[in-house]
Design an enzyme around this catalytic site. Structure first.
Site, short mmCIF file in Angstrom:
data_model
loop_
_atom_site.label_atom_id
_atom_site.label_comp_id
_atom_site.label_asym_id
_atom_site.label_seq_id
_atom_site.Cartn_x
_atom_site.Cartn_y
_atom_site.Cartn_z
CG PHE A 32 4.89 -2.25 8.51
CD1 PHE A 32 5.72 -2.38 9.61
CD2 PHE A 32 3.54 -2.00 8.73
CE1 PHE A 32 5.22 -2.28 10.90
CE2 PHE A 32 3.03 -1.90 10.01
CZ PHE A 32 3.86 -2.04 11.10
CB CYS A 33 5.05 -0.74 1.99
SG CYS A 33 3.74 -1.94 2.29
CB CYS A 59 1.77 0.34 4.02
SG CYS A 59 2.62 -0.94 4.96
CE1 TYR A 66 -3.05 -2.98 1.01
CE2 TYR A 66 -2.76 -2.44 3.32
CZ TYR A 66 -3.30 -3.25 2.35
OH TYR A 66 -4.07 -4.29 2.71
N1 LIG Z 1 5.14 -6.99 10.70
C1 LIG Z 1 4.64 -6.66 9.39
C2 LIG Z 1 3.44 -5.75 9.52
C3 LIG Z 1 2.80 -5.48 8.19
C4 LIG Z 1 1.43 -4.85 8.32
O1 LIG Z 1 0.83 -4.79 9.40
N2 LIG Z 1 0.90 -4.37 7.21
C5 LIG Z 1 -0.43 -3.84 7.19
C6 LIG Z 1 -0.52 -2.63 6.29
S1 LIG Z 1 0.28 -1.19 6.97
C7 LIG Z 1 -1.36 -4.88 6.60
O2 LIG Z 1 -1.09 -5.44 5.56
N3 LIG Z 1 -2.46 -5.16 7.30
C8 LIG Z 1 -3.39 -6.17 6.91
C9 LIG Z 1 -4.53 -5.65 6.10
O3 LIG Z 1 -4.48 -4.56 5.54
O4 LIG Z 1 -5.51 -6.39 6.00
C10 LIG Z 1 5.75 -6.00 8.59
O5 LIG Z 1 6.65 -5.40 9.19
O6 LIG Z 1 5.78 -6.12 7.36
#
Ligand SMILES: N[C@@H](CCC(=O)N[C@@H](CS)C(=O)NCC(=O)O)C(=O)O
Length: 239
Positions: free
Chosen positions: A11-12, A9, A6
């Site tokens: 993390f991205c 985001c 995203y």
């Molecule tokens: N620990 C993971 C956390 C990733 C994360 O929480 N990503 C969120 C977006 S900011 C996500 O995909 N959430 C699940 C969703 O949107 O359904 C990382 O560091 O990559």
């Protein structure tokens, strides 16, 4: 390298900062957060970022960033950035602050972009503008997303992470970073070169660079010179 993401985001954006810094070419696939149809290949793991490197899937931003370092090394590419010797004090410091980004910093930044109803609306305007949506979906998500994130932020996220005043918590986190991670004598947490923690903090901040959260943070903390040094090191976002 293909990054499933995203756009906003945090993390991205940690991963993107590292890829930009290392000069690794990559494509991005913007995932629709409602349907996640782009993640059809990943039945179990449903979060972003996911990276595909040479046909191999890697999940989770911290795992991806570590793996990128390892692969650079294996390929005999020196890469850039501080590479602390395993077990050294520098390695421990990097681990500690790299973990702090996920356990604290990210959770302090997020409530800031949904702090007021106006900020929540502006954030979702930006998010949906850059997201993978048609016009109707965009209108629906902009409103429902802003409303739900405003409520979630105030009722859940702030309490979960012990935040009263969003901006105060952000300034405090950045002061902590500047004082204890970067320190008065060094250009970066990694010393004279950025380490993984520098790249992670920078990525999270760069994701919100068009928001009031960012300009307020730059005005009300002493993080700006460090951010500017990082901007020079990382270069412009390629994606
Ligand atoms: N620990 C993971 C956390 C990733 C994360 O929480 N990503 C969120 C977006 S900011 C996500 O995909 N959430 C699940 C969703 O949107 O359904 C990382 O560091 O990559």
């Amino acid at each position: 390298v293909t990054l499933y993401q995203y756009d906003v985001c945090p993390f991205c954006n940690k991963v993107k900062a590292q890829l930009d810094f290392l000069g690794i070419a990559y494509d991005v696939v913007e995932v629709n957060p409602l349907t996640k149809s782009e993640l059809g290949f990943s039945k179990e793991y449903r979060k972003v970022p996911i990276v595909i490197v040479d046909g191999e899937q890697i999940n989770d931003s911290a795992v991806i960033m570590r793996e990128m370092e390892t692969r650079m090394k294996k390929a005999g590419l020196r890469g850039r950035g501080a590479r602390p010797r395993p077990g050294s004090a520098a390695a421990k410091k990097e681990d500690e602050w790299f973990a702090w980004v996920d356990s604290r910093f990210v959770h302090v930044v997020t409530p800031n972009i949904y702090r007021t109803w106006e900020e929540a609306q502006r954030s979702f305007d930006y998010i949906t503008e850059r997201g993978n949506f048609n016009w109707f979906m965009r209108q629906a998500i902009a409103l429902s997303g802003a409303a739900s994130m405003y409520v979630i932020s105030h009722r859940v996220l702030k309490k979960r992470h012990g935040i009263e005043d969003e901006r105060a918590a952000l300034y405090e986190a950045l002061d902590d970073w500047m004082q204890n991670a970067v320190g008065p004598k060094n250009a970066f947490c990694g010393g004279s070169e950025p380490n993984l923690a520098d790249l992670a903090v920078f990525g999270v901040l760069r994701a919100v660079k068009t928001f009031d959260t960012f300009s307020d943070a730059m005005e009300n903390t002493n993080a700006k010179p460090w951010y500017e040094r990082m901007r020079v090191e990382v270069g412009e976002a390629t994606r």
